[in-house]
Enzyme design. Structure first.
Site, PDB file in Angstrom:
ATOM      1  CG  HIS A   7      -2.207   1.147   1.872  1.00 36.55           C
ATOM      2  ND1 HIS A   7      -3.404   0.671   1.265  1.00 36.55           N
ATOM      3  CD2 HIS A   7      -1.926   2.213   1.218  1.00 36.55           C
ATOM      4  CE1 HIS A   7      -4.065   2.117   0.917  1.00 36.55           C
ATOM      5  NE2 HIS A   7      -2.695   2.788   1.584  1.00 36.55           N
ATOM      6  CG  HIS A  63      -1.371   6.807  -1.044  1.00 38.87           C
ATOM      7  ND1 HIS A  63      -2.820   7.006  -2.570  1.00 38.87           N
ATOM      8  CD2 HIS A  63      -1.556   6.153  -0.335  1.00 38.87           C
ATOM      9  CE1 HIS A  63      -3.025   6.094  -1.064  1.00 38.87           C
ATOM     10  NE2 HIS A  63      -2.940   5.569  -0.704  1.00 38.87           N
ATOM     11  CG  HIS A  78      -7.720   4.287   0.978  1.00 43.60           C
ATOM     12  ND1 HIS A  78      -6.779   3.138  -0.044  1.00 43.60           N
ATOM     13  CD2 HIS A  78      -6.572   5.266   1.360  1.00 43.60           C
ATOM     14  CE1 HIS A  78      -6.220   3.876  -0.277  1.00 43.60           C
ATOM     15  NE2 HIS A  78      -5.155   4.531   0.690  1.00 43.60           N
ATOM     16  CD  GLU A 129      -6.001   7.549   6.471  1.00 42.00           C
ATOM     17  OE1 GLU A 129      -4.713   7.582   6.770  1.00 42.00           O
ATOM     18  OE2 GLU A 129      -6.273   7.431   5.071  1.00 42.00           O
TER      19      GLU A 129
END
Length: 440
Positions: free
Chosen positions: A79, A81, A229, A232
């Site tokens: 995971h 970005h 996601h 969170e």
């Protein structure tokens, strides 16, 4: 140098037993912290033999004595970005909060995220990951509107360019309501054309179940895996992980599902959390926790000390036999001001944040073979006879030595050859960042 030879031995190494294919063969060796003392024979870049240290002669063959140093399989970062990475110098988070991170990234992407900008920053992250010893990466890509077309084009180009060094997977990232629009269907088609993974952010709202069902339907129609996601936040009423699990069961979904973050699970009542974990197990969902980023963001209030660590129920999930991974998440962007795409740092910080010791057990799998399995890479993230010699060699002889120093002097082997582990200089991005700042 020995690693240039076609045939050599790596002697006196400590290998986590959980990373060995056929580890049941080693049950007779008494192992502290489940580390096995072994010699590895390397022939033409492939592991030809693994034997207890000192039990097989290697006379006449080149060898290196690791003096008990640890050997790991190359890492798998499930995971990340990469498209957001390394914008901090031009787009700093003003107060370190999640809300400011969202706003800052949105503003920066609208101004700056053309193909050149995304390409250079993504490749910088790949260079760091490769030098540190990572073999496979899954990156989320902000994908609303024209950004999806830009970022997936860059992703496909980099995936091809780096194919001999890093296995790269791409996941679209939008809020789930986007998939209930014609643009969302086009995005699902783009993901399918790019051999990617369908993904998005789950927010509690009156239509959340309809949104989740819509994503599952799009994924089934296009034979795509899913990566969400989820939750969170520190709101005990945020229960989208449970809703995703129920949807996977309801749709009889056969693909891989991964849910990241799942922070709110840790602040729910035990009975509610246990019910969700049972559903996650039944649905076959894998969980990836991002301890470094969540420690940075969660519970942040100006002038106040954070009261919790932001991680999900890693131990409880693992005890329920749910696949659990840990990963880097964001690097040097408004969601996380730090990081260097170093999976060893992720493991080291995760051990301390989430107490993954006493015993260490098989937690080494959380950054190697478990995420590899969730990425459908059955031969990656493990050590075994017949597998490529994709290894990371450390001077640390046990976990406490390994995690007490940076291990900046590690040796990374790919197909049995030592690679250049020099990290890219931050100056590579200076011109890009300066141009973007001056043009805004």
């Amino acid at each position: 140098m020995i690693f240039a030879a076609n045939h050599y031995w790596i002697r006196n190494a400590h290998v986590p037993a959980c990373l060995l294919v056929g580890e049941e063969l080693w049950t007779t060796q008494k192992a502290s912290d489940q580390l096995l003392n072994v010699d590895l024979e390397i022939v033409e870049g492939v592991i030809a033999a693994i034997v207890p240290t000192g039990t097989q002669s290697n006379a006449g063959v080149a060898s290196i004595d690791l003096q008990g140093g640890m050997v790991w399989a190359c890492f798998v970062d499930l995971h990340t970005h990469l498209d957001k990475g390394h914008i901090w110098n031009r787009a700093a988070n003003p107060d370190g909060t999640f809300e400011s991170a969202l706003a800052t990234v949105r503003a920066d992407s609208e101004k700056n995220w053309d193909a050149e900008d995304v390409y250079r920053r993504m490749e910088f992250g790949l260079k760091c990951s490769y030098a540190h010893g990572t073999k496979a990466i899954r990156t989320h890509l902000d994908s609303a509107g024209k950004q999806g077309t830009i970022s997936f084009e860059v992703f496909r180009e980099l995936r091809q360019k780096w194919a001999d060094r890093i296995i790269l997977q791409g996941v679209c990232l939008v809020s789930l309501d986007y998939f209930l629009t014609p643009e969302g269907e086009k995005l699902a088609d783009l993901v399918a054309e790019s051999a990617g993974v369908l993904g998005g952010v789950t927010f509690i709202n009156p239509e959340i179940d309809q949104q989740i069902d819509g994503v599952f339907s799009l994924a089934k129609e296009r034979n795509l895996n899913l990566d969400f996601h989820a939750d969170e936040n520190d709101d005990p009423n945020s229960d989208t992980l449970r809703r995703v699990a129920e949807a996977a069961i309801r749709h009889e979904y056969q693909g891989k599902v991964v849910c990241g973050h799942c922070c709110s699970l840790a602040v729910q009542e035990d009975t509610e959390a246990d019910r969700t974990i049972a559903l996650v197990k039944e649905a076959g969902i894998g969980i990836v926790s991002l301890p470094m980023c969540n420690l940075y963001l969660q519970g942040r209030r100006p002038g106040k000390t954070p009261r919790w660590r932001g991680v999900t129920l890693l131990h409880e999930l693992k005890q329920a036999e749910v696949p659990v991974a840990i990963a880097s998440d964001n690097c040097r962007d408004p969601f996380h001001a730090y990081g260097d795409h170093d999976a060893l740092e992720v493991f080291s910080q995760s051990v301390k944040i989430a107490q993954l010791d006493h015993p260490f057990g098989n937690w080494a799998k959380a950054i190697t073979s478990t995420p590899a399995d969730l990425m459908n890479l059955p031969k990656v993230g493990r050590i075994g006879v017949g597998l490529p010699t994709d290894l990371v060699l450390f001077k640390g002889r046990n976990y406490r030595e390994l995690l007490s120093r940076s291990q900046h002097d590690r040796i990374v082997l790919r197909n049995g050859k030592a690679i250049d582990t020099t990290l890219p200089s931050y100056t590579e991005l200076d011109n890009l960042l300066e141009n973007r700042i001056s043009s805004t």
